[in-house]
Motif scaffolding. Structure first.
Motif, short mmCIF file in Angstrom:
data_model
loop_
_atom_site.label_atom_id
_atom_site.label_comp_id
_atom_site.label_asym_id
_atom_site.label_seq_id
_atom_site.Cartn_x
_atom_site.Cartn_y
_atom_site.Cartn_z
N SER A 1 -1.96 3.60 -4.10
CA SER A 1 -2.28 2.23 -4.51
C SER A 1 -2.44 1.39 -3.25
O SER A 1 -1.58 1.40 -2.37
N THR B 1 0.83 -1.21 0.00
CA THR B 1 0.00 0.00 0.00
C THR B 1 0.86 1.25 0.00
O THR B 1 1.93 1.28 0.62
N GLU C 1 -3.05 -9.68 -1.97
CA GLU C 1 -3.20 -9.53 -3.42
C GLU C 1 -3.29 -10.82 -4.23
O GLU C 1 -4.07 -10.90 -5.18
N ARG D 1 -10.76 1.20 -2.12
CA ARG D 1 -9.60 1.14 -3.02
C ARG D 1 -9.56 2.28 -4.01
O ARG D 1 -8.51 2.69 -4.48
N THR D 2 -10.75 2.74 -4.40
CA THR D 2 -10.82 3.80 -5.41
C THR D 2 -12.25 4.31 -5.48
O THR D 2 -13.14 3.74 -4.85
N THR E 1 -13.16 -3.94 -2.23
CA THR E 1 -12.77 -5.20 -2.87
C THR E 1 -13.02 -6.37 -1.90
O THR E 1 -13.54 -6.19 -0.80
N GLU F 1 -8.33 -8.70 -4.68
CA GLU F 1 -8.52 -7.30 -5.04
C GLU F 1 -9.61 -7.11 -6.10
O GLU F 1 -9.74 -6.03 -6.67
N LYS G 1 -3.32 -2.40 -1.89
CA LYS G 1 -3.57 -3.82 -2.16
C LYS G 1 -3.30 -4.63 -0.90
O LYS G 1 -2.26 -4.47 -0.26
N SER H 1 -2.48 2.26 5.82
CA SER H 1 -3.66 1.53 5.35
C SER H 1 -4.07 0.41 6.30
O SER H 1 -3.26 -0.11 7.06
#
Ligand code: PRX
Length: 645
Positions: free
Chosen positions: A65, A58, A70, A473-474, A275, A254, A67, A467
């Motif tokens: 980003s 992360t 993963e 995540r987005t 996710t 993810e 993750k 994190s």
């Protein structure tokens, strides 16, 4: 009430709890020192098809980003359903459904739930829904809402649940944004003895949603609704024709699990994307730890599945832990204000999780409606959604919990996926009104407006410096907006939008939003959304919306409205504007006060000075601060003179 009021941990609460003080301290230390080791152990709360070897990757810098786990492969429904059935708990009750009508309820076992999920999953496949496709869900608080979410997860479709109280416009904009191809809804919802026309709303919304190919309609009230040939399908007819088995789709950790739209300080609501792996671990971990959930207990979260609290703490967290989760269709004060307490006695609820606004509303009815019930099954009480004032906290503790039950005041957000700051029962002495301490693996900090970290007992902007697995995540299809919204104010840190205070004992007190987001009865709303609804009215030239203190709702909505020239400010128009906003967004956005404003306080560059508008709405006009930078300082006197309420 002062920070000094300390309610010590009772030995009977600490005994056998998942985290007494010592255990909590050990977890906090390990999660900080060896996050890889800590999360490698905690991830085993889920059933993995392939166990992850990469744990955390992360970065809050640059492009941001995040993750977790993963290279792991899983299907979250296996953790929530199959493994309980295979482990011999197929006949245990997964969901207790309590209807709006006190005479209607249902018990759904894990085996039945799995079967229903598989049938719907197969039905969705038969309609052409594939892994990665988006499915919008617009349902009331009925078992079908959990079935629909889990059926999406079963086949790797991404669900987007839309609160049943939202208007057709709000529904269609959320469908358009994620371009879902299937909508799952019901004929009607029920709330407090009234019906909500869900299918009719959906039909209206779908006029502007060309991506929707199919609609699955659950029969709930049996009220007649229009069904469009070739597009609309009756849930039962569709599912009865399907196999009761559906192999779980192997998903990367993810891969997206769901989108949930939430309001920010600007623009239209954002599609918060969660996710599968990290969210699942966080839901299971926090549900067990914060509520000290023990096997066999009945757990009740009163939220609606249309909000994140319903996702994490009615569906995914409790089911991952094999709990019995209660789902309530009704409202706290119908048929009368003993309803919550009657349901607790009826189903022997052990853990009860609700919102401060409900507590304040019930508190106003006095102790009698509570004291008519026994509530002796209760062990833990929870609060979520907004700051809980010490007075409400103490009433909840004394009157509802008979001073036996610890209160977990849980601070978190749609974006955080699950609880971040909360007491763990049995580990921390309580202070009424404080969310107390961060969970293991959560690293909050306070910063000043320039981003400098503040130490010791102080107040500032609440950020999280590293994190945690449940983090969003987005923003769906808009990573730039994600970075901009959460990581640009204080670069390298996640900015929550909340302010907080840390006291001399290191306890955290959330003070509320520091941005233009309102929290009305625990519902989050952007002032910009309400303003754009108002200015969409043909008679409105300009509008500015701020929050005002409200005894029950926490915050009320106060709107300043400038009419177009030649328009008359009348009582009829005021009512029309309230109805307009209800229609545009939904009843939760109804303004509590509308003040006619011939002019708004603006700087010379045309920026509205909301600070002043907030002060006037709160009737704190003797502390307006500096008004000398206003283009026209005289508007302020006019606004003060015509304050509403
Ligand atoms: O301001 C905080 C408030 O609710 C916001 C998040 O709203 P939402 O994303 O809709 O999620 C609500 C359910 C988690 C936060 O930014 N909030 C939530 N819980 C608390 C709270 N404020 C104070 N104390 C809480 N326990």
């Amino acid at each position: 009430m002062t920070d000094q009021t300390l309610i010590a941990v009772k030995p009977e609460i600490a005994a056998g709890s998942h985290a007494d003080a010592e255990r909590r301290a050990a977890m906090v230390a390990e999660a900080a020192k060896d996050p890889e080791g800590f999360w490698t152990r905690e991830m085993n709360r889920l059933a993995w098809m392939r166990a992850p070897t990469k744990i955390k990757d992360t970065s809050f810098e640059g492009d941001v980003s995040i993750k977790w786990f993963e290279d792991g492969v899983l299907n979250l429904t296996e953790s929530c359903l199959d493994r309980h059935v295979e482990g011999g708990r197929g006949d245990a009750v997964a969901i207790i459904w309590e209807g709006d009508d006190p005479k209607s309820d249902a018990h759904i076992t894990y085996r039945q739930l799995l079967e229903r999920v598989c049938r719907l999953a197969n039905a969705m496949k038969s309609l052409g829904v594939r892994r990665g496709d988006r499915v919008s869900i617009y349902l009331p608080m009925i078992v079908e809402s959990a079935v629909a979410m889990l059926a999406c997860a079963r086949i790797g479709a991404v669900h987007s649940v839309i609160f049943g109280g939202f208007s057709p416009d709000s529904l269609s904009s959320r469908i358009q944004d994620c371009e879902s191809t299937l909508l799952i809804t019901a004929d009607e919802g029920r709330r407090g003895g009234r019906t909500v026309p869900l299918k009719a709303n959906a039909d209206e919304a779908l006029k502007s949603c060309p991506t929707i190919k199919n609609v699955i309609v659950a029969k709930n009230t049996g009220g007649g609704v229009a069904m469009e040939d070739g597009r609309d399908h009756d849930w039962a007819t569709l599912c009865d024709a399907q196999s009761a088995e559906c192999a779980p789709e192997p998903m990367g950790a993810e891969d997206p699990l769901f989108i949930l739209y939430t309001s920010g300080s600007t623009g239209k609501p954002k599609g918060v994307l969660h996710t599968t792996g990290g969210y699942g671990v966080w839901a299971a971990f926090t549900h067990e730890l914060v509520f000290d959930y023990r096997p066999g207990e009945v757990y009740w979260c009163t939220a609606d599945v249309g909000w994140v609290t319903g996702h994490t703490y009615i569906v995914y967290g409790p089911l991952a832990n094999g709990a019995t989760t209660l789902m309530f269709e009704g409202v706290p004060n119908w048929p009368d204000s003993s309803r919550f307490w009657n349901v607790i006695d009826k189903h022997k609820v052990n853990i009860f999780y609700t919102a401060p606004t409900a507590i304040r509303a019930l508190m106003r009815e006095g102790e009698a409606p509570v004291k008519k019930s026994s509530r002796k099954s209760l062990r833990i009480l929870g609060s979520v959604g907004e700051p809980i004032n010490p007075e409400a906290w103490l009433w909840y503790y004394r009157v509802v919990g008979d001073e036996r039950c610890p209160i977990v005041d849980t601070w978190w957000q749609t974006e955080t996926g699950g609880i971040l700051i909360s007491p763990l029962p049995g580990s921390v002495a309580q202070k009424p009104g404080s969310a107390t301490l961060p969970l293991p693996g959560v690293f909050p900090a306070l910063v000043d407006n320039d981003g400098a970290i503040l130490e010791g007992a102080t107040e500032g902007n609440l950020v999280i410096t590293d994190s945690w697995p449940g983090q969003m995540r987005t923003v769906f299809r808009d990573h730039e907006r994600f970075v901009q919204t959460y990581f640009s104010t204080f670069p390298g840190k996640y900015f929550t939008g909340d302010g907080a205070r840390r006291d001399e004992d290191g306890y955290w007190w959330i003070t509320g939003r520091v941005d233009d987001v309102l929290n009305v009865s625990g519902h989050r709303m952007g002032t910009a959304e309400i303003e754009s609804a108002l200015v969409a009215h043909p008679k409105v030239a300009e509008a500015a919306v701020v929050g005002m203190p409200h005894e029950i709702k926490g915050q009320g909505i106060y709107a300043y409205v400038t009419l177009k020239v030649d328009e008359e400010p009348t009582e009829a128009l005021r009512k029309e504007l309230v109805a307009w906003v209800r229609k545009e967004i939904g009843p939760i956005a109804s303004p509590d006060a509308i003040q006619w404003a011939p002019g708004l306080p603006k700087t010379r560059s045309g920026k509205i000075m909301r600070r002043i508008l907030r002060k006037i709405a709160a009737n704190e006009t003797d502390s307006l601060g500096d008004t000398s930078t206003l283009a026209d300082p005289t508007v302020v006197q006019d606004l003060i003179g015509n304050r509403v309420g």
